[in-house]
Motif scaffolding. Structure first.
Motif, PDB file in Angstrom:
ATOM      1  N   SER A 208       0.851  -1.188   0.000  1.00 30.05           N
ATOM      2  CA  SER A 208       0.000   0.000   0.000  1.00 30.05           C
ATOM      3  C   SER A 208       0.884   1.234   0.000  1.00 30.05           C
ATOM      4  CB  SER A 208      -0.922   0.007   1.228  1.00 30.05           C
ATOM      5  OG  SER A 208      -0.172   0.221   2.409  1.00 30.05           O
ATOM      6  N   LYS A 288      -4.665  -1.174  -2.558  1.00 28.68           N
ATOM      7  CA  LYS A 288      -3.866  -2.193  -1.871  1.00 28.68           C
ATOM      8  C   LYS A 288      -3.711  -3.409  -2.771  1.00 28.68           C
ATOM      9  CE  LYS A 288      -5.090  -1.150   2.957  1.00 28.68           C
ATOM     10  NZ  LYS A 288      -3.757  -0.660   3.356  1.00 28.68           N
ATOM     11  N   TRP A 290      -2.373  -7.422  -2.145  1.00 25.74           N
ATOM     12  CA  TRP A 290      -2.019  -8.316  -1.049  1.00 25.74           C
ATOM     13  C   TRP A 290      -1.810  -9.743  -1.551  1.00 25.74           C
ATOM     14  CZ3 TRP A 290      -6.835  -6.223  -1.779  1.00 25.74           C
ATOM     15  CH2 TRP A 290      -7.903  -7.108  -1.921  1.00 25.74           C
TER      16      TRP A 290
END
Length: 302
Positions: A208, A288, A290
């Motif tokens: 991020s 973001k 992930w």
């Protein structure tokens, strides 16, 4: 061997050689594809024994043909010249090297060391079958033993190939790469968040721009071949609704992810690459990424 029988075998050998040369240089529309635009093609790195267990695919048929088509040479030439295995296989490998080189230089194919391996294995299987079943006192039982030998050896080659073949390995976090520059992603004590009402709990890493407008993550993979980059992308519900993530591979931007192109939590995505040296991830806004990882090809013992 009687003169007549020898003449028949010689004629058969010549005809079969011409047939093989036709397939090597003229079949499969090779003349239509003969061009110097892409340059010469030389594949010098072997990939193991190129013959796996039977599959209903064109590539498997080609791999099988590269072995099976050269088995007769291991029988016919010893019948004609009574040559020892060492001399026979040495001359055969030399001949295949020359033919593969001519294929590449004439743009009628490529020099592929995997083809050399396959062809040589086929010729070696044929020679063993010759030693088992072909003698001065030829009989039906000896011919059957020779045929069985061929079947057993071809199956053995498939077994070895399956053992040595690389398969898709597990996904590893990009953070395991030895050379890493730029920002370090979160790799422990993962914060949970929600995207479009869906609760997200990362397991490997989180990328991020938190605390900054933009963050850059850079990894050097060292020219890894046949790999897949996998990741999840989303814009968390808390915070702003705008954000972007870019994935740059070897200087080329291959993915631009933002709030306009993706709604909600994006499902797992995978990007395949034949070869990768450097991966750069740029994250801005509230975006973001992930569980970003890489998956390559591995042997079973790795």
């Amino acid at each position: 061997m009687e003169t007549k029988s020898r003449q028949i075998i010689l004629v058969g050998t010549i005809c079969y050689t011409i047939l093989i040369l036709f397939f090597m240089f003229f079949a499969f529309n090779r003349l239509d594809g003969a061009t110097s635009v892409d340059g010469y093609t030389f594949i010098l790195a072997p990939e193991g024994v190129p013959l796996t267990f039977p599959e209903l695919t064109y590539s498997w048929i080609v791999d099988f043909g590269n072995v099976a088509a050269f088995i007769p040479f291991g029988i016919l030439f010893p019948l004609l010249y009574r040559v020892r295995f060492g001399k026979f296989i040495s001359l055969f490998v030399l001949a295949i090297f020359v033919l593969e080189t001519v294929q590449a230089l004439t743009y009628l194919g490529s020099f592929d060391v995997n083809d050399v391996i396959s062809n040589t294995i086929g010729a070696a299987i044929g020679y063993v079958a010759y030693r088992v079943g072909f003698s001065s006192n030829l009989s039906y039982k000896k011919l059957m033993a020779s045929a069985l030998t061929i079947v057993v050896l071809v199956f053995g080659v498939m077994v070895v190939s399956e053992i040595l073949q690389k398969r898709e390995g597990p996904v590893q976090s990009l953070t395991v790469m030895k050379e890493m520059t730029g920002t370090t992603p979160i790799t422990e004590n993962f914060p949970s968040f929600s995207v479009a009402g869906e609760r997200i709990e990362p397991k490997m890493n989180v990328y991020s721009s938190e605390g900054e407008s933009t963050k850059t993550y850079n990894y050097i993979l060292g020219n890894q071949k046949n790999v897949w980059l996998s990741f999840y992308f989303g814009i968390p519900d808390n915070g702003g609704s705008k954000g972007e993530a870019k994935i740059i591979v070897d200087g080329q931007e291959l993915a631009q992810l933002n709030e306009q192109s993706y709604q909600g939590a994006e499902a797992l995505r995978e990007m395949p690459f034949n070869e990768v040296n450097e991966i750069t991830i740029i994250v801005s806004g509230n975006a973001k990424l992930w569980d970003v990882g890489i998956r390559g090809m591995q042997h079973w013992w790795e």
